[in-house]
Scaffold this motif. Structure first.
Motif, PDB file in Angstrom:
ATOM      1  N   LYS A 216       9.561  18.746   4.073  1.00 18.75           N
ATOM      2  CA  LYS A 216       9.532  17.843   3.335  1.00 18.75           C
ATOM      3  C   LYS A 216       9.181  16.425   3.664  1.00 18.75           C
ATOM      4  CE  LYS A 216      12.077  21.106   1.189  1.00 18.75           C
ATOM      5  NZ  LYS A 216      11.521  21.596   0.247  1.00 18.75           N
ATOM      6  N   VAL A 217       8.600  15.651   2.397  1.00 17.21           N
ATOM      7  CA  VAL A 217       8.338  14.024   1.941  1.00 17.21           C
ATOM      8  C   VAL A 217       9.410  13.211   1.005  1.00 17.21           C
ATOM      9  CG1 VAL A 217       6.548  11.944   1.581  1.00 17.21           C
ATOM     10  CG2 VAL A 217       6.014  14.838   2.859  1.00 17.21           C
ATOM     11  N   SER A 218      10.459  13.037   2.034  1.00 15.62           N
ATOM     12  CA  SER A 218      11.537  11.758   1.912  1.00 15.62           C
ATOM     13  C   SER A 218      11.176  10.381   1.434  1.00 15.62           C
ATOM     14  CB  SER A 218      12.976  12.374   2.132  1.00 15.62           C
ATOM     15  OG  SER A 218      13.423  13.587   2.098  1.00 15.62           O
ATOM     16  N   VAL A 219      12.147   9.772   0.177  1.00 19.28           N
ATOM     17  CA  VAL A 219      12.091   8.206   0.807  1.00 19.28           C
ATOM     18  C   VAL A 219      13.359   8.078   0.014  1.00 19.28           C
ATOM     19  CG1 VAL A 219      10.920   6.067  -0.385  1.00 19.28           C
ATOM     20  CG2 VAL A 219       9.284   8.137  -0.176  1.00 19.28           C
ATOM     21  N   LEU A 220      13.780   6.780   1.618  1.00 16.14           N
ATOM     22  CA  LEU A 220      15.614   6.335   0.543  1.00 16.14           C
ATOM     23  C   LEU A 220      14.633   4.623   0.328  1.00 16.14           C
ATOM     24  CD1 LEU A 220      16.612   7.070   4.350  1.00 16.14           C
ATOM     25  CD2 LEU A 220      16.816   8.402   2.216  1.00 16.14           C
ATOM     26  N   SER A 221      15.665   4.691  -0.981  1.00 12.39           N
ATOM     27  CA  SER A 221      14.647   3.321  -1.439  1.00 12.39           C
ATOM     28  C   SER A 221      16.032   3.031  -1.875  1.00 12.39           C
ATOM     29  CB  SER A 221      13.764   3.708  -2.720  1.00 12.39           C
ATOM     30  OG  SER A 221      13.362   2.423  -3.348  1.00 12.39           O
ATOM     31  N   ASN A 222      16.401   1.126  -2.506  1.00 10.51           N
ATOM     32  CA  ASN A 222      17.049   0.575  -3.395  1.00 10.51           C
ATOM     33  C   ASN A 222      17.314   0.692  -4.710  1.00 10.51           C
ATOM     34  OD1 ASN A 222      15.621  -1.565  -3.648  1.00 10.51           O
ATOM     35  ND2 ASN A 222      16.670  -2.432  -2.037  1.00 10.51           N
TER      36      ASN A 222
ATOM     37  N   GLN B 199       0.838  -1.258   0.207  1.00  7.57           N
ATOM     38  CA  GLN B 199      -0.261  -0.002   0.219  1.00  7.57           C
ATOM     39  C   GLN B 199       0.573   1.624   0.121  1.00  7.57           C
ATOM     40  OE1 GLN B 199      -2.504  -1.413   3.365  1.00  7.57           O
ATOM     41  NE2 GLN B 199      -3.960  -0.650   2.083  1.00  7.57           N
ATOM     42  N   PHE B 200       2.159   1.594  -0.386  1.00  4.31           N
ATOM     43  CA  PHE B 200       3.250   2.271  -0.071  1.00  4.31           C
ATOM     44  C   PHE B 200       2.039   3.559  -1.347  1.00  4.31           C
ATOM     45  CE2 PHE B 200       6.239   4.511  -3.026  1.00  4.31           C
ATOM     46  CZ  PHE B 200       7.219   5.211  -1.562  1.00  4.31           C
ATOM     47  N   ALA B 201       1.327   2.846  -2.652  1.00  4.82           N
ATOM     48  CA  ALA B 201       1.687   4.339  -3.073  1.00  4.82           C
ATOM     49  C   ALA B 201      -0.008   4.884  -2.250  1.00  4.82           C
ATOM     50  CB  ALA B 201       0.557   4.444  -4.594  1.00  4.82           C
ATOM     51  N   GLY B 202      -0.842   4.976  -1.474  1.00  3.91           N
ATOM     52  CA  GLY B 202      -1.681   5.501  -1.398  1.00  3.91           C
ATOM     53  C   GLY B 202      -1.360   5.875   0.323  1.00  3.91           C
ATOM     54  N   ILE B 203      -0.466   5.232   1.276  1.00 10.00           N
ATOM     55  CA  ILE B 203      -0.045   5.423   2.174  1.00 10.00           C
ATOM     56  C   ILE B 203       1.346   7.067   1.959  1.00 10.00           C
ATOM     57  CG2 ILE B 203       2.191   5.259   3.285  1.00 10.00           C
ATOM     58  CD1 ILE B 203       1.540   2.358   3.643  1.00 10.00           C
ATOM     59  N   ILE B 204       1.859   7.532   0.470  1.00 15.47           N
ATOM     60  CA  ILE B 204       2.840   8.258   0.372  1.00 15.47           C
ATOM     61  C   ILE B 204       1.191   9.824   0.112  1.00 15.47           C
ATOM     62  CG2 ILE B 204       3.757  10.008  -1.312  1.00 15.47           C
ATOM     63  CD1 ILE B 204       5.291   7.867   0.408  1.00 15.47           C
ATOM     64  N   GLU B 205       0.143   8.887  -0.557  1.00  9.34           N
ATOM     65  CA  GLU B 205      -0.708  10.335  -1.054  1.00  9.34           C
ATOM     66  C   GLU B 205      -0.828  10.681   0.440  1.00  9.34           C
ATOM     67  OE1 GLU B 205      -2.708  11.066  -3.176  1.00  9.34           O
ATOM     68  OE2 GLU B 205      -2.045  10.084  -4.958  1.00  9.34           O
ATOM     69  N   ASP B 206      -1.280   9.774   1.608  1.00  9.68           N
ATOM     70  CA  ASP B 206      -2.248  10.224   3.014  1.00  9.68           C
ATOM     71  C   ASP B 206      -0.973  11.247   4.030  1.00  9.68           C
ATOM     72  OD1 ASP B 206      -4.369   8.821   2.636  1.00  9.68           O
ATOM     73  OD2 ASP B 206      -3.272   6.961   3.971  1.00  9.68           O
ATOM     74  N   THR B 207       0.117  10.555   3.419  1.00  8.96           N
ATOM     75  CA  THR B 207       1.257  11.464   3.778  1.00  8.96           C
ATOM     76  C   THR B 207       1.669  12.343   3.684  1.00  8.96           C
ATOM     77  OG1 THR B 207       2.550   9.299   5.053  1.00  8.96           O
ATOM     78  CG2 THR B 207       3.960  11.581   4.252  1.00  8.96           C
TER      79      THR B 207
ATOM     80  N   LYS C  54       5.963  12.381  -7.598  1.00  8.35           N
ATOM     81  CA  LYS C  54       5.437  13.177  -6.299  1.00  8.35           C
ATOM     82  C   LYS C  54       5.948  13.642  -4.833  1.00  8.35           C
ATOM     83  CE  LYS C  54       0.835  10.961  -7.991  1.00  8.35           C
ATOM     84  NZ  LYS C  54      -0.700  10.081  -7.052  1.00  8.35           N
ATOM     85  N   ILE C  55       6.820  13.047  -4.281  1.00 11.84           N
ATOM     86  CA  ILE C  55       7.514  13.753  -3.051  1.00 11.84           C
ATOM     87  C   ILE C  55       8.282  14.951  -3.636  1.00 11.84           C
ATOM     88  CG2 ILE C  55       7.329  11.737  -1.969  1.00 11.84           C
ATOM     89  CD1 ILE C  55       9.652  10.605  -2.315  1.00 11.84           C
ATOM     90  N   ASP C  56       9.365  15.171  -2.530  1.00 12.58           N
ATOM     91  CA  ASP C  56      10.137  15.923  -2.064  1.00 12.58           C
ATOM     92  C   ASP C  56      11.446  15.521  -2.761  1.00 12.58           C
ATOM     93  OD1 ASP C  56       8.375  18.939  -1.157  1.00 12.58           O
ATOM     94  OD2 ASP C  56       8.170  16.834   0.076  1.00 12.58           O
ATOM     95  N   ASN C  57      11.905  14.507  -1.876  1.00 14.69           N
ATOM     96  CA  ASN C  57      12.973  14.049  -1.679  1.00 14.69           C
ATOM     97  C   ASN C  57      13.110  12.497  -3.030  1.00 14.69           C
ATOM     98  OD1 ASN C  57      14.370  16.397  -1.359  1.00 14.69           O
ATOM     99  ND2 ASN C  57      13.990  16.000   0.754  1.00 14.69           N
ATOM    100  N   ASN C  58      12.728  12.867  -3.473  1.00  9.73           N
ATOM    101  CA  ASN C  58      13.423  10.868  -3.954  1.00  9.73           C
ATOM    102  C   ASN C  58      14.684  10.150  -4.466  1.00  9.73           C
ATOM    103  OD1 ASN C  58      12.291   8.564  -5.717  1.00  9.73           O
ATOM    104  ND2 ASN C  58      12.744   9.512  -7.575  1.00  9.73           N
ATOM    105  N   ILE C  59      14.688   9.958  -2.620  1.00 10.05           N
ATOM    106  CA  ILE C  59      16.523   9.488  -3.262  1.00 10.05           C
ATOM    107  C   ILE C  59      17.274   7.915  -2.983  1.00 10.05           C
ATOM    108  CG2 ILE C  59      18.422   8.998  -0.886  1.00 10.05           C
ATOM    109  CD1 ILE C  59      16.864  11.596   0.069  1.00 10.05           C
TER     110      ILE C  59
END
Length: 258
Positions: free
Chosen positions: A116-122, A96-104, A137-142
């Motif tokens: 800012k909203v950031s995600v640390l991803s591999n 449910q990652f996409a929906g959680i991002i919408e809520d956040t 959609k987020i501020d920091n797509n890391i």
């Protein structure tokens, strides 16, 4: 063994070397680690040593816990600079990652619109349209790219499933600059093999690929906390500064964390 296992779904705030006052959001179970990488430098330890038994929290549980924490922070402080998806593994693995991002994003806009909203991803799920769209959609797509050398990736990042670095690179290019590349530089040995990726052998091909991807920023860093393998070493200030200058000279903004 290193065993920094984070509470779920909210932890901190902590002071991030790269992001400031960061409220952590952990979408993985609080009793273990779930990741599509099994990095030899991960502060959460090796996957096999910390397999979770609890279930993933639902989108609703994450939203409720995050809103309660944001209400408390607005009343009592501190004010967050960033809401960061990190924790016990790969956040984009949550179904449910996409929906959680919408809520956040909605909660951020309500309580701390300057944060800012950031995600640390591999980067292993950026091929999924819903994950790609959420990260856009987020501020920091890391996104992580430690090297483009397949053998080095197998030795140090240790993907647990299918992993093709060229596919990852093409996925990164698809963001059209709306991403930050994060790279770990380190030295030492793992199982008797050299893991120093600070030399031109690794840095120059990686740099050419970074220029192809054209991110808006590159974050380079080295080991800061205990690692599950104890033969690893920090890259030196001089080595990181040299790599940082190469990135800067290529026209890409860079941050260096020692």
């Amino acid at each position: 063994m290193s065993t920094v296992i984070y509470p779920s779904p909210i932890f901190g705030p902590v002071h991030s070397r790269r992001l400031g006052v960061s409220l952590g959001i952990n979408l993985l179970p609080e009793d273990g680690k779930f990741c599509t990488f099994d990095c030899i430098y991960c502060e959460c330890g090796f996957n096999e040593d910390h397999r979770p038994k609890k279930k993933l929290l639902s989108r609703e549980q994450v939203r409720e816990a995050l809103e309660a924490r944001l209400i408390d922070m607005r009343q009592n402080g501190p004010k967050p600079d960033v809401l960061t998806f990190a924790g016990n593994g790969e956040p984009t693995a949550h179904p449910q990652f996409a929906g959680i991002i919408e809520d956040t994003l909605a909660l951020r806009d309500t309580y701390f619109p300057q944060a800012k909203v950031s995600v640390l991803s591999n980067s292993t799920f950026i091929h999924k349209p819903e994950v790609f769209d959420a990260l856009n959609k987020i501020d920091n797509n890391i996104l992580k790219l430690d090297t483009i050398d397949t053998d080095y990736i197998r030795l140090t990042d240790r993907p647990t499933g299918h992993y093709d670095v060229r596919e990852i690179i093409e996925g990164m290019k698809a963001f059209k600059g709306n991403l930050i590349i994060q790279t770990m530089f380190m030295k030492g040995k793992y199982q008797g093999q050299d893991v120093d990726n600070t030399s031109d052998r690794y840095v120059l091909p990686w740099l050419e690929t970074v220029k192809e991807i054209a991110p808006r920023q590159v974050m380079i860093y080295t080991i800061d906390r205990e690692t599950p393998d104890h033969d690893l070493e920090k890259a030196t200030h001089e080595e990181l500064d040299r790599i940082g200058k190469l990135i800067k000279d290529s026209g890409i903004p860079v941050s260096v964390s020692y």
